[in-house]
Design a protein around this motif. Structure first.
Motif, PDB file in Angstrom:
ATOM      1  N   ALA A 226     -17.968  -4.463   4.934  1.00 54.97           N
ATOM      2  CA  ALA A 226     -16.587  -4.683   4.497  1.00 54.97           C
ATOM      3  C   ALA A 226     -15.642  -3.693   5.166  1.00 54.97           C
ATOM      4  O   ALA A 226     -14.509  -4.038   5.512  1.00 54.97           O
ATOM      5  N   HIS A 230     -12.163  -4.084   7.398  1.00 55.22           N
ATOM      6  CA  HIS A 230     -10.949  -3.525   6.813  1.00 55.22           C
ATOM      7  C   HIS A 230     -10.686  -4.090   5.415  1.00 55.22           C
ATOM      8  O   HIS A 230      -9.554  -4.417   5.068  1.00 55.22           O
ATOM      9  N   LEU A 231     -11.743  -4.223   4.633  1.00 50.74           N
ATOM     10  CA  LEU A 231     -11.606  -4.861   3.326  1.00 50.74           C
ATOM     11  C   LEU A 231     -11.720  -3.882   2.160  1.00 50.74           C
ATOM     12  O   LEU A 231     -11.604  -4.274   1.002  1.00 50.74           O
ATOM     13  N   LEU A 232     -11.967  -2.586   2.463  1.00 52.22           N
ATOM     14  CA  LEU A 232     -12.123  -1.641   1.354  1.00 52.22           C
ATOM     15  C   LEU A 232     -10.809  -1.496   0.589  1.00 52.22           C
ATOM     16  O   LEU A 232      -9.732  -1.656   1.151  1.00 52.22           O
ATOM     17  N   SER A 234      -9.395   1.159  -0.329  1.00 53.33           N
ATOM     18  CA  SER A 234      -8.595   2.226   0.271  1.00 53.33           C
ATOM     19  C   SER A 234      -7.947   1.779   1.579  1.00 53.33           C
ATOM     20  O   SER A 234      -7.097   2.473   2.128  1.00 53.33           O
ATOM     21  N   GLN A 235      -8.364   0.641   2.102  1.00 49.37           N
ATOM     22  CA  GLN A 235      -7.766   0.104   3.334  1.00 49.37           C
ATOM     23  C   GLN A 235      -6.787  -1.027   3.024  1.00 49.37           C
ATOM     24  O   GLN A 235      -6.533  -1.871   3.870  1.00 49.37           O
ATOM     25  N   TRP A 236      -6.280  -1.080   1.831  1.00 48.81           N
ATOM     26  CA  TRP A 236      -5.429  -2.195   1.380  1.00 48.81           C
ATOM     27  C   TRP A 236      -6.204  -3.513   1.506  1.00 48.81           C
ATOM     28  O   TRP A 236      -5.643  -4.564   1.790  1.00 48.81           O
ATOM     29  N   MET A 239      -5.573  -7.479   0.095  1.00 49.37           N
ATOM     30  CA  MET A 239      -4.727  -8.521   0.681  1.00 49.37           C
ATOM     31  C   MET A 239      -5.219  -8.945   2.058  1.00 49.37           C
ATOM     32  O   MET A 239      -4.594  -9.787   2.697  1.00 49.37           O
ATOM     33  N   TYR A 258      -2.792   1.027  -5.692  1.00 52.69           N
ATOM     34  CA  TYR A 258      -4.059   1.749  -5.524  1.00 52.69           C
ATOM     35  C   TYR A 258      -3.962   2.855  -4.472  1.00 52.69           C
ATOM     36  O   TYR A 258      -4.800   3.742  -4.426  1.00 52.69           O
ATOM     37  N   GLN A 259      -2.927   2.767  -3.594  1.00 48.38           N
ATOM     38  CA  GLN A 259      -2.845   3.717  -2.492  1.00 48.38           C
ATOM     39  C   GLN A 259      -2.073   4.974  -2.879  1.00 48.38           C
ATOM     40  O   GLN A 259      -2.092   5.948  -2.154  1.00 48.38           O
ATOM     41  N   VAL A 260      -1.316   4.917  -3.984  1.00 46.02           N
ATOM     42  CA  VAL A 260      -0.415   6.021  -4.286  1.00 46.02           C
ATOM     43  C   VAL A 260      -0.802   6.703  -5.594  1.00 46.02           C
ATOM     44  O   VAL A 260      -1.426   6.110  -6.470  1.00 46.02           O
TER      45      VAL A 260
END
Lengths: 313, 60, 207
Positions: A226, A230-232, A234-236, A239, A258-260
């Motif tokens: 994954a 680029h599916l983690l 933490s990698q957005w 979407m 989740y990123q902030v």
């Protein structure tokens, strides 16, 4: 009715102006044809992704020690599933929204005992094999503390694990039947038999993949694949779609939280992000009733562009 | 079944994706294009003159 | 004089419906003169995309859930399904932006706005269950990730994203029914209430 003052963000002036011809059926037909053609063009140009599923067989063949380590961790209770809490087990309290442990309140509705469901029961379903059969009866007649000692002894030595000539080897002593379990489960996984055995209930028919999916996601292999796509989280990743296709772009805001901070570092990020999104959805739903927010379009005046002919006349 | 080979995508998007980073933002090029197109479409819908109706008003 | 026929539930329902939504409102042949912008086409575009989504979904269902993995025709129909969904969301979001900037809830149109928002949320859920029903690597990853969010709310105990049968049923029966019913309600409300008139404006208000 006329005694009430006119509220510009709630009331609309009555239209006393003219009307122009409007063919709703023709408009609908044109839209359908245009959208249909556009769909065919996009589908013909770009197709759609379909990356083949990962079986536990794939995993155990590509990364046998990752599989075997995951198996011992299912026994010692350190995998995600083993320590999950509700709805799978009571191993932890689960995530909390402030003081509210929502999942715990609902309780264990999809019970999973990783040691039994992921290791012992699948091994019991194998055809008769004298060594495994005796290991299983040793295991079952031992006390819980004896079982724990064996599992802990194996865990302590699992950094020495190697995979040679189709065998999982660990330099361990006093681990009871555990080395046989892990080795035989790995062999079972590599043959593909574990995929079938894990499907819910071991019934002939099943469309429930809860157990094999949980086991698969406890290992490192699926996440490794994954990450390349680029599916983690933490990698957005929520979407994103596999390969170069557009994904669920409409999940951008959900993914963003989740990123902030504080969500990115919170142990309760999932429930906090869900609560935030629920709140924002309710605000969007009730926007016509919220003073201030409902005045925005009147104040930003984009409507003057939309209705510029009306205002010009 | 060769006749259906035309159904295969002409430009399949099967390679690994490309991603854009600005600080905390991390977005796939494909999603970025979709979102930019949405904004462009929205602005165009506001600005482009709508044909037909404006000069043909009829009182009712 | 009120007869017993006037008192019938059927008669009363018919009169109520006919009063609220006479045929010329349901299928109008004119629009108020202010309706003159490209922004108005995104509602009907969204509905058209929904029709293509449903049509391609019906074709996918003819040969069952594995068909699209095995056949190039099936895969092509899946591509139609995917791209019509992308167009559907694209048009719906532009429609939502447009209606926001028109203040389209004014004049007793709050219910119209709210049914639109619920339709949007229901569509996101429908799309999500579709991603979860793909039975490929993507659906394995999406479901094993999404389970944590849904489990954390407590809903995961009843809505198990790892249960393919459950996700497929929600995707092809329950949620499409909800999305179509909500869309129908939304459109009927638009027809009953009409399109929102422009804001009163000192510069342009002629009336």
């Amino acid at each position: 009715m006329s005694s009430k003052p006119f509220r510009p963000d709630v009331d609309a002036p009555e239209w006393k102006g003219g009307h122009s011809p409007y063919d709703i059926i023709k408009e609908g037909t044109i839209a359908l044809v245009v959208v249909g053609l556009l769909t065919v063009i996009l589908a013909t140009l770009f197709g759609s992704p379909d990356d083949h599923e990962i079986t536990i067989k794939n995993w155990a063949n590509a990364a046998p020690t990752d599989f075997a380590l995951t198996a011992i961790n299912e026994m010692n209770g350190t995998t995600t599933t083993a320590g999950y809490g509700a709805p799978y087990n009571t191993a932890s309290e689960g995530q909390k929204l402030g003081p509210f442990a929502l999942a715990k309140w609902v309780g264990v509705r999809i019970p999973i005992n990783t040691e039994q469901d992921f290791v012992v029961k699948p091994l019991e379903s194998l055809p008769y094999n004298a060594q495994l059969s005796s290991a299983l009866s040793t295991w079952k007649s031992a006390s819980t503390s004896q079982q724990t000692t064996w599992v802990n002894n194996y865990t302590k030595a699992d950094s020495t694990m190697t995979f040679k000539n189709g065998q999982i080897v660990v330099n361990t002593t006093n681990a009871g039947p555990v080395p046989v379990f892990i080795n035989d489960l790995t062999a079972m996984a590599r043959s593909g038999a574990l995929d079938t055995a894990l499907v819910q209930g071991g019934n002939f028919f099943s469309m429930d993949y809860t157990k094999p999916l949980l086991f698969l996601s406890d290992g490192g292999y699926l996440a490794q694949l994954a990450e390349k796509q680029h599916l983690l989280g933490s990698q957005w990743g929520m979407m994103n779609e596999t390969n170069s296709y557009p994904g669920q772009a409409w999940l951008w805001l959900y993914t963003f939280w989740y990123q902030v901070s504080p969500f990115s570092t919170s142990a309760n990020a999932d429930v906090q992000v869900w609560a935030t999104m629920m709140l924002l959805s309710v605000i969007l739903l009730f926007l016509p009733l919220i003073p201030g927010l409902r005045a925005i379009p009147r104040k930003v005046k984009v409507y003057r562009l939309i209705w510029r002919e009306h205002y010009r006349d | 079944m060769a006749w259906i080979s035309f159904l295969a995508a002409l430009i399949p998007l099967n390679g690994y994706g490309h991603y854009l980073h600005w600080g905390v933002i991390n977005i796939s090029v494909a999603n970025f294009i979709v979102i930019v197109l949405m904004v462009v479409t929205f602005v165009a819908a506001l600005l482009l003159p709508f044909p037909g109706r404006s000069r043909r008003k009829e009182s009712k | 004089m009120s007869t017993s026929i006037d008192q019938q539930w059927t008669t009363r329902l018919r009169r109520k419906v006919a009063g609220k939504l006479p045929p010329e409102k349901l299928l109008p042949d004119t629009q108020p003169a202010y309706v003159s912008s490209w922004i108005y086409v995104f509602g009907v575009t969204t509905m058209s995309a929904l029709a293509v989504v449903i049509g391609s979904g019906l074709i996918l269902s003819l040969r069952g859930p594995q068909w699209w993995h095995e056949s190039s025709i099936g895969h092509f129909v899946n591509s139609l399904h995917l791209w019509s969904v992308e167009i559907f969301f694209f048009a719906m979001v532009v429609h939502l932006w447009g209606k926001f900037f028109m203040g389209a809830w004014r004049g007793g149109r709050t219910a119209t706005w709210m049914t639109g928002v619920v339709t949007f949320l229901a569509s996101i859920a429908t799309a999500f269950t579709g991603y979860a029903s793909q039975s490929n690597f993507d659906s394995q990853w999406i479901t094993t990730q999404a389970k944590d969010g849904i489990n954390s709310t407590g809903a995961g105990a009843f809505f198990n994203v790892l249960n393919l049968g459950q996700m497929l049923m929600w995707h092809i029966v329950l949620l499409p029914l909800a999305a179509v019913a909500l869309t129908a309600l939304h459109v009927l409300l638009v027809r009953i209430k009409g399109v929102v008139p422009p804001y009163e404006d000192k510069v342009g208000e002629a009336q």
